[in-house]
Design an enzyme around this catalytic site. Structure first.
Site, PDB file in Angstrom:
ATOM      1  N   ARG A 155      -7.374  -8.710  -5.110  1.00  0.00           N
ATOM      2  CA  ARG A 155      -7.063  -8.193  -3.681  1.00  0.00           C
ATOM      3  C   ARG A 155      -8.024  -8.755  -2.577  1.00  0.00           C
ATOM      4  NH1 ARG A 155      -4.112  -3.315  -3.876  1.00  0.00           N
ATOM      5  NH2 ARG A 155      -2.634  -3.573  -5.607  1.00  0.00           N
ATOM      6  N   CYS A 200      -8.825   8.384   4.063  1.00  0.00           N
ATOM      7  CA  CYS A 200      -7.971   7.172   3.650  1.00  0.00           C
ATOM      8  C   CYS A 200      -6.701   7.397   4.458  1.00  0.00           C
ATOM      9  CB  CYS A 200      -7.412   7.550   2.083  1.00  0.00           C
ATOM     10  SG  CYS A 200      -6.605   8.831   1.922  1.00  0.00           S
ATOM     11  N   CYS A 229      -5.512  12.045  -2.259  1.00  0.00           N
ATOM     12  CA  CYS A 229      -5.254  12.161  -3.557  1.00  0.00           C
ATOM     13  C   CYS A 229      -6.480  11.680  -4.283  1.00  0.00           C
ATOM     14  CB  CYS A 229      -3.827  11.448  -3.817  1.00  0.00           C
ATOM     15  SG  CYS A 229      -4.136  10.254  -4.248  1.00  0.00           S
ATOM     16  N   CYS A 261       1.677   7.539   3.222  1.00  0.00           N
ATOM     17  CA  CYS A 261       1.439   7.283   1.829  1.00  0.00           C
ATOM     18  C   CYS A 261       2.256   8.186   0.727  1.00  0.00           C
ATOM     19  CB  CYS A 261      -0.100   7.555   1.457  1.00  0.00           C
ATOM     20  SG  CYS A 261      -0.709   7.407  -0.216  1.00  0.00           S
ATOM     21  N   ARG A 317       0.417  -5.088   4.278  1.00  0.00           N
ATOM     22  CA  ARG A 317      -0.981  -5.284   4.245  1.00  0.00           C
ATOM     23  C   ARG A 317      -1.222  -6.698   4.344  1.00  0.00           C
ATOM     24  NH1 ARG A 317      -3.588  -2.547  -0.912  1.00  0.00           N
ATOM     25  NH2 ARG A 317      -3.106  -0.586   0.205  1.00  0.00           N
ATOM     26  N   LYS A 344     -10.373  -6.196  -8.249  1.00  0.00           N
ATOM     27  CA  LYS A 344     -11.104  -6.252  -6.736  1.00  0.00           C
ATOM     28  C   LYS A 344     -12.515  -7.035  -7.007  1.00  0.00           C
ATOM     29  CE  LYS A 344      -8.417  -2.428  -4.957  1.00  0.00           C
ATOM     30  NZ  LYS A 344      -8.491  -1.111  -4.541  1.00  0.00           N
ATOM     31  N   LYS A 352      -3.966  -4.216 -10.432  1.00  0.00           N
ATOM     32  CA  LYS A 352      -4.866  -4.863  -9.349  1.00  0.00           C
ATOM     33  C   LYS A 352      -6.347  -5.208  -9.858  1.00  0.00           C
ATOM     34  CE  LYS A 352      -4.296  -0.920  -7.067  1.00  0.00           C
ATOM     35  NZ  LYS A 352      -4.648   0.299  -6.180  1.00  0.00           N
ATOM     36  N   CYS A 370      -8.806   5.920  -2.323  1.00  0.00           N
ATOM     37  CA  CYS A 370      -8.756   4.696  -1.497  1.00  0.00           C
ATOM     38  C   CYS A 370      -9.943   4.801  -0.334  1.00  0.00           C
ATOM     39  CB  CYS A 370      -7.800   4.731  -0.612  1.00  0.00           C
ATOM     40  SG  CYS A 370      -6.166   4.570  -1.668  1.00  0.00           S
TER      41      CYS A 370
END
Ligand code: SRM
Ligand code: SF4
Length: 540
Positions: free
Chosen positions: A143, A427, A472, A433, A74, A208, A206, A476
């Protein structure tokens, strides 16, 4: 956090890694097609996830074969901007080292899939040669920073875009190990404070950040750990309202985990943006749960301690008075697909890309078509947070040619899409994934076709209703901040969330927990029937 609390194993890996160096270089060079658990964790900070082909894993296991290991990469792309040259080189990198697809993510950047360990270094090196980086693409750091991708040439958009670049630079990890491992460079960052913003343990999780204005909430500002909402008076920029503690990930059956929208906390002046970032990051670094990664995001610090505590603590970290919030306008989400005049006589064209997957399919040669058009007309691009692409700087006289070139590759432009299709995204999910419980990207196209028929039956096909599919509960595709979220529960079952709004100001809620895929449309049929019969214009 109490000093006695046991730290998660990732915390130890970070500390022992020497600013993310660990044993990555040696493991990249060994014979194995995979890396160790510690390197798996560290690689995330370098922008890569190790995974395996989920489609073949069970069969291979039964046959006594190794999983088909592969890496996802990514990159960082603040505000989603790329020059035409960069785009063309990325297209080539996808062909040379990955699976020949470019995947636009919900955070305005690209992911590349199915990279072998042997190709990982070449891939990351090639991205850097293209003046792009993957450092901080994943991992416990800030991120990819987002803002509205609309390339309008006006003071507001230009200010937002400019600040996004500045924030990305300010928050980028500084460790020299990235250069050492991937670019055969010298590790120059070995003396002094290597990571002034993060320290050697980086963040608990993470983090954001997005920047925006209420009139364009296309980046779902309130789902961020930290959102900057610009306040203008007569076109003069006054500063930002900061909102803190948003995030969407949750775990089924664990009510202590939940999505949360960020809370507006304070106003900061035009010169206080970096100071605000430092304060919020320090708050999360000191108070985020470093023992339980499932509850380590800033949203839990805010939810557990309350908004007043958060405001008080932030004022201390800010080292100065926090100003009262300024009034904000209503949140709106304009559609950036289709043709728009930029404000400088040129045009931009938003091109919808189903699930952000730029590839050549039998019915649509999206990858070739985009490559040809971007190369021929030398168009810079912007990637959007709903996984689409904007071609910028198109001269008035080129509009018909650009559109007909794209159509020549069967690319569907806005006018050929139904609103259902336009406003649905999914997603990545299976097969790459590792967290996926059910399909998402791979069912999006057939599901949209069938859903449209159900919506047509209820006379709501032409309404703008957001539908987001996720494999899930990690969220995302931001399934909890729109009208309908369909979230993988088990391989063939989905939970259904409804009641959010298109503008991203209200979370939806779960109405059904385990609906078999085969029954999803029947259930939505009933929900639409009730919705059409009972809806009112009154606000919640
Ligand atoms: Fe995500 C983990 C894909 C945006 C919440 N996300 C993952 C991983 C890396 C799976 C893993 O941990 O093993 C997925 C890689 C799949 C693959 O095969 O490529 C993955 N996330 C994505 C992308 C590509 C989805 C997409 O279809 O576009 C998005 C990449 C964004 C980027 O460019 O940086 C992506 N992920 C999001 C968002 C939306 C956003 O940021 O606007 C969220 C919800 C917002 C939030 O962070 O709260 C999100 N991803 C998660 C979580 C849950 C985090 C949590 O707080 O609980 C995980 C799991 C984790 O971190 O442990 C996760
Ligand atoms: Fe994977 Fe779940 Fe994120 Fe989908 S929502 S990409 S299944 S982690």
């Amino acid at each position: 956090m109490s000093d006695e609390k046991k730290l998660s194993k990732v915390e130890a890996i970070k500390v022992e890694s020497g600013y993310l160096k660990g044993n990555i270089a040696a493991e990249l060079a060994d014979e194995n097609p995979y890396v160790s658990d510690a390197s798996y964790e560290l690689l995330k900070f370098h922008g890569s996830y190790q995974g395996y082909d989920r489609d073949t894993a069970t069969k291979r296991k039964k046959a006594g074969l190794e999983k088909e290991w592969e890496f996802m990469v990514r990159m960082i792309c603040p505000g989603g901007f790329l020059t035409s040259d960069q785009y063309l080189k990325l297209d080539k990198i996808a062909e040379d080292f990955a699976n020949g697809t470019l995947r636009i993510t919900t955070r305005e950047t690209f992911q590349f899939h199915c990279i072998s360990k042997g190709n990982l270094k070449n891939h990351i090196k090639a991205l850097n040669e293209n003046l792009l980086s993957t450092l901080g693409g994943c991992g416990d750091v800030v991120r990819n920073v987002m803002c509205s991708p609309a390339p309008y040439k006006n003071a507001v958009q230009e200010k937002l875009f400019d600040d996004v670049q500045k924030i990305a630079k300010f928050c980028a990890p500084q460790t020299g190990t990235y250069h050492e491992i991937w670019l055969d460079g010298e590790n120059l960052a070995t003396s002094g404070e290597v990571e002034p913003l993060y320290g050697k343990t980086y963040l608990p999780r993470k983090f954001k950040i997005a920047v925006g204005v209420p009139e364009d909430n296309s980046v779902d500002l309130l789902t961020h750990d930290l959102a900057f909402i610009a306040i203008y008076e007569n076109e003069k920029f006054l500063g930002y309202n900061i909102c803190v503690g948003g995030g969407l990930g949750m775990t089924h059956n664990k009510p202590e985990t939940f999505p949360r929208l960020a809370t507006p906390i304070a106003f900061v002046g035009p010169d206080e943006m970096f100071k605000a970032i430092e304060a919020v990051i320090k708050l999360q670094s000191d108070h985020g749960d470093r023992g339980n990664r499932k509850r380590a995001r800033l949203k839990y610090v805010v939810a557990d301690n309350g908004v007043e505590w958060t405001r008080k603590m932030l004022a201390e970290y800010f080292d100065g008075e926090l100003q009262e919030l300024r009034p904000m306008g209503e949140f709106l989400v304009p559609d950036h697909m289709g043709w728009h005049e930029q404000g400088d006589g040129k045009w931009f064209l938003g091109v919808p890309v189903s699930s952000g997957r730029i590839e050549d399919r039998v019915d649509e040669k999206v990858r070739t078509g985009l490559r040809e058009a971007i190369g021929k007309y030398k168009l810079p691009v912007r990637l959007t947070s709903d996984q689409n692409i904007i071609l910028c700087d198109i001269e008035e006289g080129q509009k018909n040619d650009v559109a007909s070139d794209l159509k020549g590759y069967d690319i569907k432009l806005l006018e050929e899409l139904t609103l259902v299709d336009r406003n649905m995204f999914a997603c990545v999910s299976l097969p790459t994934c590792g967290k996926a419980l059910a399909e998402a990207e791979r069912i999006k196209i057939p599901f949209a076709v069938e859903l449209e028929k159900v919506m047509e039956k209820h006379g709501i096909k032409e309404e703008r209703i957001g539908v987001r599919l996720a494999g899930c509960p990690n969220g995302c595709s931001r399934p909890y901040s729109t009208e309908i979220g369909i979230v993988g529960r088990t391989p063939d079952n989905y939970a259904i969330f409804i009641g959010g709004d298109f503008e991203g100001t209200r979370l939806n809620f779960k109405v059904l927990d385990r609906v078999p895929y085969a029954n999803l449309l029947d259930v939505l049929d009933l929900l639409f029937e009730k919705y059409v019969a009972d809806r009112s214009d009154e606000a919640f």
